[in-house]
Each structure stands twice: as structure tokens, then as C-alpha cells.
Write a protein that holds these residues in place. Structure first.
Motif, PDB file in Angstrom:
ATOM      1  N   LYS A 124     -60.530  -1.312 -52.022  1.00  0.00           N
ATOM      2  CA  LYS A 124     -60.184  -2.729 -51.923  1.00  0.00           C
ATOM      3  C   LYS A 124     -60.112  -3.160 -50.459  1.00  0.00           C
ATOM      4  O   LYS A 124     -60.541  -4.278 -50.112  1.00  0.00           O
ATOM      5  CB  LYS A 124     -58.843  -2.975 -52.628  1.00  0.00           C
ATOM      6  CG  LYS A 124     -58.471  -4.448 -52.696  1.00  0.00           C
ATOM      7  CD  LYS A 124     -57.175  -4.646 -53.469  1.00  0.00           C
ATOM      8  CE  LYS A 124     -56.822  -6.123 -53.560  1.00  0.00           C
ATOM      9  NZ  LYS A 124     -55.559  -6.348 -54.327  1.00  0.00           N
ATOM     10  N   TYR A 125     -59.601  -2.285 -49.618  1.00  0.00           N
ATOM     11  CA  TYR A 125     -59.536  -2.592 -48.191  1.00  0.00           C
ATOM     12  C   TYR A 125     -60.936  -2.688 -47.589  1.00  0.00           C
ATOM     13  O   TYR A 125     -61.204  -3.563 -46.748  1.00  0.00           O
ATOM     14  CB  TYR A 125     -58.718  -1.523 -47.480  1.00  0.00           C
ATOM     15  CG  TYR A 125     -58.655  -1.683 -45.978  1.00  0.00           C
ATOM     16  CD1 TYR A 125     -57.913  -2.711 -45.406  1.00  0.00           C
ATOM     17  CD2 TYR A 125     -59.356  -0.817 -45.143  1.00  0.00           C
ATOM     18  CE1 TYR A 125     -57.856  -2.864 -44.031  1.00  0.00           C
ATOM     19  CE2 TYR A 125     -59.304  -0.961 -43.764  1.00  0.00           C
ATOM     20  CZ  TYR A 125     -58.558  -1.984 -43.213  1.00  0.00           C
ATOM     21  OH  TYR A 125     -58.505  -2.144 -41.852  1.00  0.00           O
TER      22      TYR A 125
ATOM     23  N   LEU B  38     -63.613  -3.683 -49.142  1.00  0.00           N
ATOM     24  CA  LEU B  38     -64.196  -4.958 -49.558  1.00  0.00           C
ATOM     25  C   LEU B  38     -63.641  -6.121 -48.738  1.00  0.00           C
ATOM     26  O   LEU B  38     -64.368  -7.084 -48.440  1.00  0.00           O
ATOM     27  CB  LEU B  38     -63.925  -5.186 -51.054  1.00  0.00           C
ATOM     28  CG  LEU B  38     -64.700  -4.280 -52.021  1.00  0.00           C
ATOM     29  CD1 LEU B  38     -64.314  -4.586 -53.460  1.00  0.00           C
ATOM     30  CD2 LEU B  38     -66.209  -4.449 -51.834  1.00  0.00           C
ATOM     31  N   THR B  39     -62.378  -6.031 -48.382  1.00  0.00           N
ATOM     32  CA  THR B  39     -61.828  -7.111 -47.554  1.00  0.00           C
ATOM     33  C   THR B  39     -62.467  -7.126 -46.170  1.00  0.00           C
ATOM     34  O   THR B  39     -62.613  -8.190 -45.553  1.00  0.00           O
ATOM     35  CB  THR B  39     -60.297  -6.936 -47.407  1.00  0.00           C
ATOM     36  OG1 THR B  39     -60.012  -5.646 -46.846  1.00  0.00           O
ATOM     37  CG2 THR B  39     -59.616  -7.070 -48.752  1.00  0.00           C
ATOM     38  N   ILE B  40     -62.836  -5.936 -45.672  1.00  0.00           N
ATOM     39  CA  ILE B  40     -63.528  -5.878 -44.381  1.00  0.00           C
ATOM     40  C   ILE B  40     -64.953  -6.400 -44.507  1.00  0.00           C
ATOM     41  O   ILE B  40     -65.431  -7.180 -43.664  1.00  0.00           O
ATOM     42  CB  ILE B  40     -63.522  -4.439 -43.837  1.00  0.00           C
ATOM     43  CG1 ILE B  40     -62.094  -3.987 -43.540  1.00  0.00           C
ATOM     44  CG2 ILE B  40     -64.385  -4.327 -42.592  1.00  0.00           C
ATOM     45  CD1 ILE B  40     -62.000  -2.547 -43.077  1.00  0.00           C
TER      46      ILE B  40
ATOM     47  N   GLY C  72     -64.897 -10.220 -45.365  1.00  0.00           N
ATOM     48  CA  GLY C  72     -63.814 -10.910 -44.667  1.00  0.00           C
ATOM     49  C   GLY C  72     -64.076 -12.383 -44.481  1.00  0.00           C
ATOM     50  O   GLY C  72     -63.147 -13.192 -44.494  1.00  0.00           O
TER      51      GLY C  72
ATOM     52  N   PRO D  82     -63.356 -14.416 -48.719  1.00  0.00           N
ATOM     53  CA  PRO D  82     -62.367 -13.711 -49.551  1.00  0.00           C
ATOM     54  C   PRO D  82     -62.598 -13.893 -51.042  1.00  0.00           C
ATOM     55  O   PRO D  82     -62.336 -12.983 -51.828  1.00  0.00           O
ATOM     56  CB  PRO D  82     -61.033 -14.341 -49.122  1.00  0.00           C
ATOM     57  CG  PRO D  82     -61.293 -14.920 -47.768  1.00  0.00           C
ATOM     58  CD  PRO D  82     -62.719 -15.361 -47.801  1.00  0.00           C
TER      59      PRO D  82
ATOM     60  N   GLY E 113     -65.148 -11.408 -52.169  1.00  0.00           N
ATOM     61  CA  GLY E 113     -64.574 -10.072 -52.189  1.00  0.00           C
ATOM     62  C   GLY E 113     -63.716  -9.837 -53.428  1.00  0.00           C
ATOM     63  O   GLY E 113     -63.769  -8.768 -54.043  1.00  0.00           O
ATOM     64  N   MET E 114     -62.906 -10.839 -53.810  1.00  0.00           N
ATOM     65  CA  MET E 114     -62.074 -10.690 -55.000  1.00  0.00           C
ATOM     66  C   MET E 114     -62.909 -10.642 -56.266  1.00  0.00           C
ATOM     67  O   MET E 114     -62.569  -9.938 -57.219  1.00  0.00           O
ATOM     68  CB  MET E 114     -61.072 -11.855 -55.081  1.00  0.00           C
ATOM     69  CG  MET E 114     -60.043 -11.860 -53.955  1.00  0.00           C
ATOM     70  SD  MET E 114     -59.066 -10.329 -53.899  1.00  0.00           S
ATOM     71  CE  MET E 114     -58.259 -10.387 -55.489  1.00  0.00           C
TER      72      MET E 114
ATOM     73  N   TRP F  73     -64.360  -7.202 -56.420  1.00  0.00           N
ATOM     74  CA  TRP F  73     -63.290  -6.247 -56.758  1.00  0.00           C
ATOM     75  C   TRP F  73     -62.898  -6.331 -58.236  1.00  0.00           C
ATOM     76  O   TRP F  73     -62.566  -5.320 -58.865  1.00  0.00           O
ATOM     77  CB  TRP F  73     -62.080  -6.501 -55.875  1.00  0.00           C
ATOM     78  CG  TRP F  73     -60.908  -5.605 -56.192  1.00  0.00           C
ATOM     79  CD1 TRP F  73     -59.697  -5.952 -56.676  1.00  0.00           C
ATOM     80  CD2 TRP F  73     -60.874  -4.177 -56.037  1.00  0.00           C
ATOM     81  NE1 TRP F  73     -58.895  -4.860 -56.843  1.00  0.00           N
ATOM     82  CE2 TRP F  73     -59.600  -3.742 -56.447  1.00  0.00           C
ATOM     83  CE3 TRP F  73     -61.780  -3.237 -55.576  1.00  0.00           C
ATOM     84  CZ2 TRP F  73     -59.202  -2.419 -56.431  1.00  0.00           C
ATOM     85  CZ3 TRP F  73     -61.399  -1.903 -55.547  1.00  0.00           C
ATOM     86  CH2 TRP F  73     -60.130  -1.494 -55.976  1.00  0.00           C
TER      87      TRP F  73
END
Length: 283
Positions: free
Chosen positions: A72-73, A75-77, A80, A83, A86-87, A90
Motif C-alpha cells: 500500500k505504501y 502504491l502511494t509513492i 502520489g 491518490p 492509487g486507492m 489498492w
């Protein structure tokens, strides 16, 4: 000639000396046998803790608390700047990873651990019984006993659905306490030659003691929300209950009112056996 013959006779060990040496050898071998049994019980107990806690439970914690947050981290990178994207990724990626992990790792290891645990539990029980009691007396009522236990577990699940505040939960907890106590003591009673009806009657007539005996294991296994983790907790703690059941002397005569919770499942099991295998031996 007579003097030399008498001298040889005097040099021969007497029957008392021979008998004394045999007793010493038997005592030494018995102590060695008991030490080997004790070390085997300890070895199997450690193995149960290592497999279910160190491998199975730890791998689940690493996946849920380590790998999933790590992905998950990432994907946030990667997303970025977006968002929402990314969600969305995820929300698709997490179920896929969980399903893959459960299918490839958790399910096979769960089945394997159940088989290995059952063998180790039996080994712990037999070694502990031989260490304390001696040679076990075995009966061939395992199939009927397993059926009764499965039906009793189902009965406990049914009473938990009673739509009365706390009544269903308390009855279900009592069922699980008695079932876990039966699990723990059955190894000893089975080796003692007790038939199933005698084991169940003894629990029903002395139910306060066995409810208290199985209460810690019932509480600890109900704390986790996951069935798999609950199974790990059971497999880690259950060897201690097997040893406790083998060493314990149940308190009897405390209650004059038997708790006939096993009677319905015995009737159902008898009916199933009559229709499938044939008339059962009702004693």
C-alpha cells in the motif's frame, strides 16, 4: 580338591546378589524410559508451538501487518500525484493478494498443520500416559466419538443463536468448555479403556469441574476474529491441556444435577449409525 571346589562355589554370586542386580538394572531402565517419555512430551509441545505460532501464525501476521502495508505504501509513492487512482488500484490489489496468500499458503498449511497436530497430540497424550500410568488400554470407538464431538459442536453453534440476551452466548460457552475438556481428557480415558458412554456420563455428572477446566481454552480461542488464528491459539495451548488432563484428578460429587447436554447428540449419532453402518451397541 574339595577345598578348590568350595572356593569356586564361594566365588559364585548368590541368588540374592543376582536378584539385586536385576532390580538395579530394571530400576535404571525404568528411569531412563521415563526420562525419554518426558523429553518426548516436551519435544512435541515445543514443536506444536513452533509450527502453529512460529510458522503459521507468524506468517499471517507478517503478511497482514508487513507485506500489505508495504504494498500500500508503494502504491502511494507510485500514484502520489493521483491518490484516487492509487486507492482504486489498492481496492483491487488487496483482495487479489489476500486470496492468493490464502490459497497458496494458508489453506495448504492449515490442512497440513491439522494432520500434524493430531499426530503430535496423540503422541503427547500416549507418552504422558505411559510416563504416569503405564501401558494404555485401547478401544475402537474413535469413529463414533468423532461423530458425537462434531454433532456437539454443531449443537453449541445452534444454541448460540437463541434470541435472548446473553443466554445464547453463555450456553455456547458452556458447550465449548465441555467440548475442550472432553478433547483433553479423552486421550487419558481412551487409554484407560473407558467407553464413550462412560466418558460422557462422567462429564455430565461432574460438569462444574469440566466447565472450569475448559474455560481458559474456550476464552482464549474466542478472542481472535479469524478462524485460522483461533486454530493456531488452540494448537499452541492444547498440548498443555492434554498434559493437565493426564495429571488431573477431577473433583466429583460437587453437583447433584447432571447436565445432560450430550444426550441429544448421542441420540442423533445412534440414528445415523443405525441407518448407515447398522445397529449400534447401546449399553
Amino acid at each position: 580338591m574339595d577345598k578348590r571346589f568350595n572356593k569356586k562355589l564361594s566365588e559364585q554370586p548368590s541368588s540374592k546378589e543376582i536378584h539385586g542386580k536385576e532390580i538395579v538394572v530394571a530400576t535404571h531402565s525404568s528411569k531412563h524410559f521415563n526420562r525419554s517419555r518426558e523429553s518426548k512430551v516436551l519435544k512435541r509441545t515445543i514443536q506444536c508451538c513452533a509450527l502453529n505460532g512460529g510458522v503459521f501464525w507468524a506468517s499471517i501476521l507478517i503478511f497482514e501487518c508487513g507485506l500489505l502495508p508495504f504494498f500500500k505504501y508503494l502504491l502511494t509513492i507510485i500514484f502520489g500525484h493521483s491518490p484516487g487512482m492509487g486507492m482504486t488500484v489498492w481496492s483491487w490489489m488487496k483482495p487479489f493478494l489476500s486470496l492468493t496468500f490464502g490459497t497458496v499458503w494458508v489453506l495448504p498449511l492449515f490442512v497440513l498443520s491439522r494432520i500434524v497436530n493430531s499426530l503430535w497430540f496423540q503422541d503427547i497424550a500416549d507418552s504422558a500416559y505411559r510416563y504416569r500410568q503405564g501401558r494404555p488400554l485401547l478401544l475402537s470407538s474413535a469413529l463414533f466419538s468423532i461423530l458425537v464431538q462434531a454433532l456437539f459442536l454443531g449443537q453449541g453453534m445452534l444454541v448460540s443463536r437463541i434470541p435472548l440476551p446473553l443466554v445464547g452466548d453463555i450456553l455456547a460457552l458452556i458447550h465449548m468448555c465441555l467440548l475442550y475438556a472432553l478433547y483433553a481428557f479423552e486421550y487419558k480415558w481412551f487409554n484407560m479403556g473407558w467407553e464413550l458412554h462412560r466418558r460422557l456420563s462422567f462429564i455430565e455428572n461432574n460438569w462444574p469441574y469440566f466447565v472450569g477446566f475448559g474455560l481458559p481454552l474456550a476464552v482464549f480461542t474466542q478472542i481472535p476474529n479469524s478462524y485460522v488464528i483461533s486454530g493456531c491459539v488452540f494448537s499452541i495451548l492444547f498440548p498443555l491441556f492434554i498434559i493437565s488432563g493426564n495429571e488431573a484428578i477431577p473433583v466429583t460429587g460437587v453437583c447433584d444435577c447432571p447436565l445432560k447436554l450430550f444426550s441429544p447428540v448421542i441420540a442423533i449419532a445412534n440414528t445415523l449409525f443405525n441407518k448407515t453402518i447398522g445397529p449400534t451397541n447401546r449399553r
